[in-house]
Structures are given as C-alpha cells and as structure tokens.
Motif scaffolding. Structure first.
Motif, PDB file in Angstrom:
ATOM      1  N   ALA A 144       0.635  -1.701   0.080  1.00 19.05           N
ATOM      2  CA  ALA A 144      -0.043  -0.205   0.269  1.00 19.05           C
ATOM      3  C   ALA A 144       0.931   1.834   0.067  1.00 19.05           C
ATOM      4  N   GLU A 145       1.651   1.244   1.168  1.00 12.85           N
ATOM      5  CA  GLU A 145       2.360   2.716   0.722  1.00 12.85           C
ATOM      6  C   GLU A 145       3.945   2.151   0.294  1.00 12.85           C
ATOM      7  N   PRO A 146       4.424   3.756  -0.168  1.00  9.73           N
ATOM      8  CA  PRO A 146       5.887   3.310  -0.970  1.00  9.73           C
ATOM      9  C   PRO A 146       6.931   3.058  -0.176  1.00  9.73           C
ATOM     10  N   VAL A 147       7.897   2.076  -0.679  1.00 13.56           N
ATOM     11  CA  VAL A 147       8.888   2.223   0.150  1.00 13.56           C
ATOM     12  C   VAL A 147      10.057   3.408   0.658  1.00 13.56           C
ATOM     13  N   ALA A 148      10.455   3.110   2.074  1.00 13.65           N
ATOM     14  CA  ALA A 148      11.193   3.932   2.601  1.00 13.65           C
ATOM     15  C   ALA A 148      11.974   4.711   1.354  1.00 13.65           C
TER      16      ALA A 148
END
Length: 132
Positions: free
Chosen positions: A82-86
């Motif tokens: 769901a979230e972009p990579v750090a």
C-alpha cells in the motif's frame, strides 16, 4: 537524522493505528448530537503537530535530493503493498528499498519471540558477509 526519521514514522504508525479508536470514542462522547469540542481540538492539535513535523522533514529531504530522484515514482512496499518504499533511491534487495517505513517500524517494534517476517529475512541477508 535516521533516529529522527524513525521517530516520525513511529509517531505516524501510532496515529494511524489509533485513528479508528479515537473516532469511535468521539462518536460515543457526542453530547446531544454535537461532537465534544475539547476532544476534537486535542485530536486536531496532535494531527497538526505530526503533519507539520513531517512536512518540515520532507522539505529537508527534498533540499538534499536531486530533482530527478525527488520527482521519480516510488515502488510499493513488498509487505503491505500500500505504501511507497522508505527509500526509493536504494536497491530493491535492501530493507529500505523494498519496504515502507511503517512496516519496518512495526517489525522493529515487535518483540514477540516468534516474530519473523520478510523484513527480518532480508535484513539477515544484508548482514551476511558475501564471499569476495
């Protein structure tokens, strides 16, 4: 900077995890159909503080980042999807280049003895010395 960034991500994770509970508590505390002003104010201030800190950090990060990297699309976390990579600037065989900050923070904060996830597996692989 890494500790400061991690602290921001941990704060974000805590807020994200508790937003549903806070909303339910505010709904339960409705008095005569009106939301409690003090509760709303407290939640708003907490969110504003976190948002301000995160925006300030994003501005700092962008100042030191090449324009092409700042504008580049990010990959999605291999764990939550769901979230972009750090760190989109890192290779995908690194923890920060493969997983989002929230998933990494959750993994690091999980102290159960039986906890083992893809982040731990990749981190272990990063730690192993390679034969040269």
């Amino acid at each position: 900077m890494i500790a400061r960034d991690r602290e921001l991500l941990v704060r974000l994770g805590r807020v994200n995890a508790s937003l549903g509970e806070v909303a339910l508590a505010l709904m339960a505390a409705q008095d005569g159909g009106k939301l409690p002003a003090d509760g709303l104010r407290e939640v708003g201030e907490a969110l504003r503080t976190l948002a301000t800190d995160m925006i300030a950090r994003a501005d700092e990060v962008n100042e030191g980042m090449p324009v092409s990297l700042a504008a580049s699309p990010t990959a999605t976390c291999a764990l939550c999807h769901a979230e972009p990579v750090a760190r989109p600037d890192r290779r995908t065989d690194t923890v920060e280049g493969r997983f989002c900050g929230d998933c990494v923070a959750r993994c690091l904060d999980d102290t159960r003895r039986d906890h083992w996830c893809p982040i731990d597996t990749l981190a272990r692989a990063e730690e192993m010395p390679t034969d040269a």
